[in-house]
Design a protein around this motif. Structure first.
Motif, PDB file in Angstrom:
ATOM      1  N   TYR A   1       0.791  -1.227   0.000  1.00 36.49           N
ATOM      2  CA  TYR A   1       0.000   0.000   0.000  1.00 36.49           C
ATOM      3  C   TYR A   1       0.825   1.279   0.000  1.00 36.49           C
ATOM      4  CZ  TYR A   1       1.055  -0.554   4.971  1.00 36.49           C
ATOM      5  OH  TYR A   1       1.693  -0.720   6.170  1.00 36.49           O
ATOM      6  N   ARG A   2       2.133   1.171   0.110  1.00 40.74           N
ATOM      7  CA  ARG A   2       2.926   2.401   0.058  1.00 40.74           C
ATOM      8  C   ARG A   2       4.269   2.102  -0.617  1.00 40.74           C
ATOM      9  NH1 ARG A   2       4.047   3.452   6.571  1.00 40.74           N
ATOM     10  NH2 ARG A   2       5.441   1.689   6.888  1.00 40.74           N
ATOM     11  N   THR A   3       4.901   3.148  -1.118  1.00 41.05           N
ATOM     12  CA  THR A   3       6.124   2.933  -1.878  1.00 41.05           C
ATOM     13  C   THR A   3       7.353   3.101  -0.981  1.00 41.05           C
ATOM     14  OG1 THR A   3       6.315   5.271  -2.429  1.00 41.05           O
ATOM     15  CG2 THR A   3       5.041   3.897  -3.946  1.00 41.05           C
ATOM     16  N   LYS A   4       8.422   2.493  -1.412  1.00 39.57           N
ATOM     17  CA  LYS A   4       9.686   2.632  -0.675  1.00 39.57           C
ATOM     18  C   LYS A   4      10.118   4.091  -0.647  1.00 39.57           C
ATOM     19  CE  LYS A   4      11.644  -1.956  -1.233  1.00 39.57           C
ATOM     20  NZ  LYS A   4      12.372  -2.819  -2.154  1.00 39.57           N
ATOM     21  N   ASP A   5       9.843   4.760  -1.742  1.00 43.80           N
ATOM     22  CA  ASP A   5      10.224   6.160  -1.856  1.00 43.80           C
ATOM     23  C   ASP A   5       9.502   7.014  -0.805  1.00 43.80           C
ATOM     24  OD1 ASP A   5      11.593   8.290  -3.175  1.00 43.80           O
ATOM     25  OD2 ASP A   5       9.632   8.896  -3.984  1.00 43.80           O
ATOM     26  N   GLU A   6       8.215   6.704  -0.643  1.00 44.60           N
ATOM     27  CA  GLU A   6       7.436   7.453   0.350  1.00 44.60           C
ATOM     28  C   GLU A   6       7.988   7.221   1.755  1.00 44.60           C
ATOM     29  OE1 GLU A   6       3.039   7.093   0.294  1.00 44.60           O
ATOM     30  OE2 GLU A   6       3.188   6.926   2.472  1.00 44.60           O
ATOM     31  N   VAL A   7       8.235   5.976   2.074  1.00 46.47           N
ATOM     32  CA  VAL A   7       8.768   5.656   3.410  1.00 46.47           C
ATOM     33  C   VAL A   7      10.106   6.360   3.609  1.00 46.47           C
ATOM     34  CG1 VAL A   7       9.518   3.798   4.948  1.00 46.47           C
ATOM     35  CG2 VAL A   7       7.548   3.443   3.448  1.00 46.47           C
ATOM     36  N   LYS A   8      10.911   6.349   2.564  1.00 46.31           N
ATOM     37  CA  LYS A   8      12.228   6.968   2.651  1.00 46.31           C
ATOM     38  C   LYS A   8      12.108   8.468   2.938  1.00 46.31           C
ATOM     39  CE  LYS A   8      16.396   7.553  -0.191  1.00 46.31           C
ATOM     40  NZ  LYS A   8      16.126   8.869  -0.835  1.00 46.31           N
ATOM     41  N   LYS A   9      11.182   9.102   2.251  1.00 52.40           N
ATOM     42  CA  LYS A   9      11.000  10.544   2.457  1.00 52.40           C
ATOM     43  C   LYS A   9      10.620  10.861   3.895  1.00 52.40           C
ATOM     44  CE  LYS A   9      10.176  12.351  -2.112  1.00 52.40           C
ATOM     45  NZ  LYS A   9       9.214  12.365  -3.202  1.00 52.40           N
ATOM     46  N   TRP A  10       9.734  10.049   4.447  1.00 51.73           N
ATOM     47  CA  TRP A  10       9.321  10.293   5.828  1.00 51.73           C
ATOM     48  C   TRP A  10      10.464   9.973   6.794  1.00 51.73           C
ATOM     49  CZ3 TRP A  10       5.270  12.696   8.055  1.00 51.73           C
ATOM     50  CH2 TRP A  10       4.190  13.031   7.217  1.00 51.73           C
ATOM     51  N   ARG A  11      11.241   8.967   6.459  1.00 51.47           N
ATOM     52  CA  ARG A  11      12.359   8.621   7.360  1.00 51.47           C
ATOM     53  C   ARG A  11      13.356   9.763   7.459  1.00 51.47           C
ATOM     54  NH1 ARG A  11      12.884   2.317   6.152  1.00 51.47           N
ATOM     55  NH2 ARG A  11      11.493   1.634   7.822  1.00 51.47           N
ATOM     56  N   GLU A  12      13.433  10.545   6.381  1.00 52.32           N
ATOM     57  CA  GLU A  12      14.323  11.703   6.435  1.00 52.32           C
ATOM     58  C   GLU A  12      13.864  12.701   7.491  1.00 52.32           C
ATOM     59  OE1 GLU A  12      14.330  13.061   2.401  1.00 52.32           O
ATOM     60  OE2 GLU A  12      15.475  11.302   1.718  1.00 52.32           O
ATOM     61  N   ARG A  13      12.581  12.623   7.813  1.00 46.26           N
ATOM     62  CA  ARG A  13      12.059  13.509   8.866  1.00 46.26           C
ATOM     63  C   ARG A  13      11.775  12.719  10.140  1.00 46.26           C
ATOM     64  NH1 ARG A  13       8.177  16.676   9.142  1.00 46.26           N
ATOM     65  NH2 ARG A  13       9.477  18.339   9.919  1.00 46.26           N
ATOM     66  N   ASP A  14      12.507  11.684  10.337  1.00 45.82           N
ATOM     67  CA  ASP A  14      12.342  10.868  11.547  1.00 45.82           C
ATOM     68  C   ASP A  14      12.437  11.772  12.777  1.00 45.82           C
ATOM     69  OD1 ASP A  14      12.627   7.934  12.767  1.00 45.82           O
ATOM     70  OD2 ASP A  14      13.949   9.305  13.863  1.00 45.82           O
ATOM     71  N   PRO A  15      11.500  11.644  13.717  1.00 43.29           N
ATOM     72  CA  PRO A  15      11.466  12.583  14.845  1.00 43.29           C
ATOM     73  C   PRO A  15      12.726  12.528  15.707  1.00 43.29           C
ATOM     74  CG  PRO A  15       9.952  10.746  15.187  1.00 43.29           C
ATOM     75  CD  PRO A  15      10.407  10.667  13.769  1.00 43.29           C
ATOM     76  N   ILE A  16      13.298  11.364  15.801  1.00 49.70           N
ATOM     77  CA  ILE A  16      14.520  11.254  16.606  1.00 49.70           C
ATOM     78  C   ILE A  16      15.687  11.890  15.856  1.00 49.70           C
ATOM     79  CG2 ILE A  16      16.200   9.588  17.526  1.00 49.70           C
ATOM     80  CD1 ILE A  16      13.798   7.898  18.426  1.00 49.70           C
ATOM     81  N   GLY A  17      15.748  11.648  14.545  1.00 41.69           N
ATOM     82  CA  GLY A  17      16.791  12.270  13.721  1.00 41.69           C
ATOM     83  C   GLY A  17      16.707  13.789  13.760  1.00 41.69           C
ATOM     84  N   LEU A  18      15.475  14.311  13.669  1.00 37.82           N
ATOM     85  CA  LEU A  18      15.295  15.766  13.707  1.00 37.82           C
ATOM     86  C   LEU A  18      15.766  16.337  15.032  1.00 37.82           C
ATOM     87  CD1 LEU A  18      11.798  16.596  12.116  1.00 37.82           C
ATOM     88  CD2 LEU A  18      14.060  16.623  11.055  1.00 37.82           C
ATOM     89  N   LEU A  19      15.437  15.640  16.106  1.00 33.79           N
ATOM     90  CA  LEU A  19      15.819  16.139  17.436  1.00 33.79           C
ATOM     91  C   LEU A  19      17.338  16.055  17.613  1.00 33.79           C
ATOM     92  CD1 LEU A  19      15.204  17.258  20.200  1.00 33.79           C
ATOM     93  CD2 LEU A  19      14.494  14.972  20.950  1.00 33.79           C
ATOM     94  N   GLU A  20      17.928  14.986  17.137  1.00 36.23           N
ATOM     95  CA  GLU A  20      19.398  14.867  17.222  1.00 36.23           C
ATOM     96  C   GLU A  20      20.064  16.031  16.504  1.00 36.23           C
ATOM     97  OE1 GLU A  20      20.253  10.968  15.708  1.00 36.23           O
ATOM     98  OE2 GLU A  20      19.981  10.017  17.683  1.00 36.23           O
ATOM     99  N   HIS A  21      19.531  16.338  15.342  1.00 38.04           N
ATOM    100  CA  HIS A  21      20.071  17.434  14.550  1.00 38.04           C
ATOM    101  C   HIS A  21      20.040  18.740  15.356  1.00 38.04           C
ATOM    102  CE1 HIS A  21      21.103  19.306  10.679  1.00 38.04           C
ATOM    103  NE2 HIS A  21      20.386  20.328  11.115  1.00 38.04           N
ATOM    104  N   LYS A  22      18.919  18.976  16.020  1.00 41.55           N
ATOM    105  CA  LYS A  22      18.782  20.194  16.830  1.00 41.55           C
ATOM    106  C   LYS A  22      19.763  20.197  17.993  1.00 41.55           C
ATOM    107  CE  LYS A  22      13.896  20.863  15.930  1.00 41.55           C
ATOM    108  NZ  LYS A  22      12.600  21.248  16.441  1.00 41.55           N
ATOM    109  N   LEU A  23      19.857  19.060  18.646  1.00 40.92           N
ATOM    110  CA  LEU A  23      20.742  18.984  19.822  1.00 40.92           C
ATOM    111  C   LEU A  23      22.194  19.242  19.432  1.00 40.92           C
ATOM    112  CD1 LEU A  23      19.128  15.857  21.555  1.00 40.92           C
ATOM    113  CD2 LEU A  23      19.047  18.211  22.395  1.00 40.92           C
ATOM    114  N   LEU A  24      22.573  18.700  18.269  1.00 40.16           N
ATOM    115  CA  LEU A  24      23.952  18.896  17.796  1.00 40.16           C
ATOM    116  C   LEU A  24      24.164  20.345  17.369  1.00 40.16           C
ATOM    117  CD1 LEU A  24      24.374  15.657  15.651  1.00 40.16           C
ATOM    118  CD2 LEU A  24      25.488  16.137  17.851  1.00 40.16           C
ATOM    119  N   GLU A  25      23.205  20.837  16.601  1.00 42.03           N
ATOM    120  CA  GLU A  25      23.325  22.172  16.057  1.00 42.03           C
ATOM    121  C   GLU A  25      23.400  23.235  17.145  1.00 42.03           C
ATOM    122  OE1 GLU A  25      21.054  23.966  12.251  1.00 42.03           O
ATOM    123  OE2 GLU A  25      19.893  23.846  14.098  1.00 42.03           O
ATOM    124  N   ARG A  26      22.665  22.978  18.241  1.00 45.27           N
ATOM    125  CA  ARG A  26      22.653  23.963  19.339  1.00 45.27           C
ATOM    126  C   ARG A  26      23.724  23.669  20.388  1.00 45.27           C
ATOM    127  NH1 ARG A  26      16.166  23.917  20.433  1.00 45.27           N
ATOM    128  NH2 ARG A  26      15.555  24.034  18.248  1.00 45.27           N
TER     129      ARG A  26
END
Lengths: 330, 384
Positions: free
Chosen positions: B307-332
């Motif tokens: 029901y969903r494409t690998k591409d779609e899953v991949k796009k959402w994984r790029e916005r993984d909530p843990i990844g986003l938070l890690e990015h913020k923690l590192l950046e700050r």
């Protein structure tokens, strides 16, 4: 002892409990301003206010579910199903949540909830508005199911139902709301799980509940008059828990039993009763237990057809005569 | 991408439907927006002074909670594959920021109810992870004594009123809790979690209608939190309803609502504190649609996703909530790579211990079969 109608007795029980326990609230369609379709709750909104007598939209699943939530929080809601026919829309809430949440939460919650309303037919409401649901709800562990027939019992069992920490399915004899009987003032709480011997007798036991008890009493009079037969009439009144002992003791005395129900024959309460008797009193039986049930059709409208769809005096008397070997099978 | 999936759940738009409820502007954003933009938006204080952005320490605390959920859920998946966990298993991987953010605004006395994707709610409310895992392993030391499993976690003492298995069936209960809270004259609220898939059945609509109605009298402090992970099992929102703006469905019932980027913990945090405060003060319901994504299959047995494409899953994984938070923690400069790894390493050890406990615990005693059917004298009405 004062005489009151079934309706008044029911209202008196709810009023008493609302006065003594603020956690008791009433919910349902048109129970407040309108006074209740069957006037059971008439006047209560003026007395207790709209936060305790809650008029709901026509959404049985929604308001039954909300009542379950209130009960889990320690309130004691009494929900009116305008008729039990509408409870199919709420059956997911009743069966999947009310009956089971205590178990699947490992005993962390209680659901002190009463769902009440008229059950059964007899007033020409036809197919969608005529059901007897005692076997359906009686099937599910976690629910208690009662079906009182006298004004005395409807008050006493409602008191018990409201005080019970479990969900109680309270099946009222809707066709009998206007019938009168003796009802004591004050607290006449009737325990669940105790059948009532409505008439003592020695020769045959007629077992029933709800308005069919009155039918069985009429048949018992007739058998005495016409055949000199002494029939015992048992009002089961509590479907779950079911008082097996009283049934078995009676059959040990009379050796013959007829189980009468308004609902359909297959998988009904009468089948359960017959099964219990053969399991626990087989050696005492002088004849097979016979069931008298509703016709296997959706309830019809026309008066004559409706009468033919429910157990009649003739059918019950004939069944009694069969187990007494006075009449061969029709 | 197959034609029938086109446009499903890839690009999301955040619109505040009711201007008076929020900042009075429409915040349009795409899921692919940059982190810089997000941060800038989040640092604006909200009008009513509720928490708009978290300090470093708070973010680290939330990060640890999200890591706990992620590693716990991955251990569940392993346990399921090993046959240690039976029945159904639904994990929260990809959605961590939603429950973590909203339960940050939980106050003692509040109640939480959700459907069957319920592990994080228990963990975040402080249930012992050992008891949660033991429940999944069907052990007597489980949170509900081995009687409910994955879909029926409860910890009533901590305010968790349960996980429920019938889609939508739990929703009416939540507004009953909320009515009782006001009837009992408290200022507690209900956090009612529901999935996008539950919004197409009658239970939701009946409940939302009554909640809005009772809220008119201040009798329904219920916060509806829609965990919109884009799919009800394998059927996308767009294949379930012609009106895909789920928050706006609450307009029909007089319940104000908004949307939030459910992958961004800071965005969730801001709305969570603001919305809970508002519900607590008014006794009126409010709804927040958190746009999120389950980056793993619906159930553990749902390996082949048609029901969903690998591409779609991949796009959402790029916005993984843990990844986003890690990015913020590192950046700050709140944490460095090494500290992040340290936190994950410690959590893995904790969860290893949790799994060991679950594995080594005894099955429930057979007498438990018959207990808790009825309250009172715990009378059992059948035959043992």
């Amino acid at each position: 002892m004062p005489e009151k109608t079934y309706r008044e007795a029911l209202r008196e029980a709810m009023t008493q409990e609302m006065e003594s326990d603020e956690s008791v609230v009433l919910m349902g369609e048109d129970i407040g301003v309108y006074g209740g379709t069957h006037l059971i709750t008439d006047g209560l909104i003026d007395r207790f206010g709209p936060k305790r007598v809650i008029d709901t939209p026509i959404a049985e699943g929604g308001f039954t579910g909300a009542a379950i939530g209130m009960a889990m929080m320690g309130m004691r809601p009494v929900v009116e199903m305008m008729t039990w026919n509408f409870s199919f829309l709420a059956s997911d809430q009743i069966i999947q949540n009310a009956a089971k949440v205590r178990y699947f939460s490992g005993g962390q919650v209680e659901v002190p909830l009463v769902i009440r309303g008229p059950n059964g037919g007899g007033v020409q409401l036809s197919a969608q508005h005529t059901h007897s649901l005692e076997n359906m709800y009686g099937h599910f562990p976690g629910l208690k199911v009662v079906s009182p027939v006298t004004p005395h019992d409807v008050k006493g069992m409602m008191l018990t139902a409201i005080r019970d920490p479990n969900p109680v399915i309270f099946l009222e004899a809707g066709a009998l709301y206007g019938t009168k009987g003796e009802v004591p003032e004050g607290d006449n709480a009737v325990p669940f799980g105790k059948a009532r011997i409505a008439r003592e007798g020695d020769d045959v036991t007629l077992i029933s509940y709800g308005r069919q008890v009155n039918l069985c009493l009429r048949v018992a009079d007739r058998l005495e008059e016409e055949d000199d037969v002494s029939a015992e009439v048992i009002d089961v009144r509590s479907i779950r828990p079911l008082d097996e002992d009283t049934l078995v003791e009676s059959v040990k005395k009379t050796h013959r039993a007829v189980a009468v129900q308004e609902q359909w024959r297959l998988f009904g309460v009468a089948s359960e009763v017959a099964s219990i008797i053969q399991e626990k009193a087989f050696d005492y039986l002088d004849a097979p237990v016979i069931r008298v049930s509703g016709a296997e059709v959706p309830a019809p409208y026309a008066r004559n057809l409706e009468l033919a769809a429910f157990p009649s005096e003739e059918a019950v008397a004939s069944a009694a005569r069969q187990v007494l070997y006075q009449e061969v099978e029709a | 991408m197959p034609a029938h999936l086109a446009g499903d759940g890839v690009v999301v738009f955040f619109t505040q439907n009711v201007p008076q409820s929020g900042k009075g502007t429409t915040v349009a954003a795409e899921s692919q927006r940059t982190e810089e933009e997000s941060v800038e938006v989040r640092e604006e204080p909200s009008e009513n002074g509720a928490v708009a952005s978290a300090d470093g320490e708070h973010l680290v605390d939330l990060y640890k909670k999200m890591i706990l959920i992620r590693i716990f859920e991955e251990a569940c998946q392993r346990g399921f594959r090993q046959g240690k966990i039976g029945g159904y298993l639904h994990v929260y991987i990809g959605q961590e920021a939603v429950a973590t953010g909203f339960l940050d605004a939980f106050k003692e006395g509040d109640k939480v109810i959700t459907a069957y994707r319920d592990h994080p709610h228990a963990l975040l409310l402080g249930s012992d992870p050992k008891a949660v895992m033991a429940e999944l392993y069907g052990k007597g030391t489980g949170l509900v004594k081995g009687k409910g499993g994955s879909m029926h976690l409860f910890d009533v003492e901590r305010g968790f009123m349960g996980g429920y298995g019938i889609v939508g069936g739990h929703i009416p209960l939540g507004l009953g809790f909320a009515y009782a809270m006001r009837y009992q004259q408290t200022d507690h609220i209900t956090q009612l979690y529901l999935g996008d898939g539950s919004m197409h059945n009658g239970a939701f609509h009946e409940a939302a209608n009554m909640s809005g109605l009772w809220g008119k009298d201040g009798m329904n402090p219920c916060l509806f939190i829609i965990e919109n992970n884009q799919y009800g099992m394998g059927t996308s929102v767009a294949r379930s309803t012609a009106m895909t703006d789920l928050a706006a469905k609450f307009d029909a019932y007089g319940i104000e609502n908004e949307k939030v980027d459910g992958m961004d913990i800071e965005a969730v945090l801001e709305v969570a504190h603001r919305a809970t405060q508002r519900v607590r003060e008014t006794g009126r319901p409010y709804a927040v649609e958190a746009l999120t994504y389950r980056t793993v299959p619906h159930g553990a047995a749902d390996f082949f996703e048609k029901y969903r494409t690998k591409d779609e899953v991949k796009k959402w994984r790029e916005r993984d909530p843990i990844g986003l938070l890690e990015h913020k923690l590192l950046e700050r400069d709140v944490l460095d790579e090494e500290s992040l790894e340290e936190i994950k390493g410690e959590m893995k050890e904790t969860i290893d211990e949790v799994v060991r406990f679950a594995n080594e615990s005894e099955e429930p005693p057979i007498e438990e079969l018959y207990s808790d059917v009825y309250a009172g004298q715990d009378e059992y009405l059948g035959e043992e």
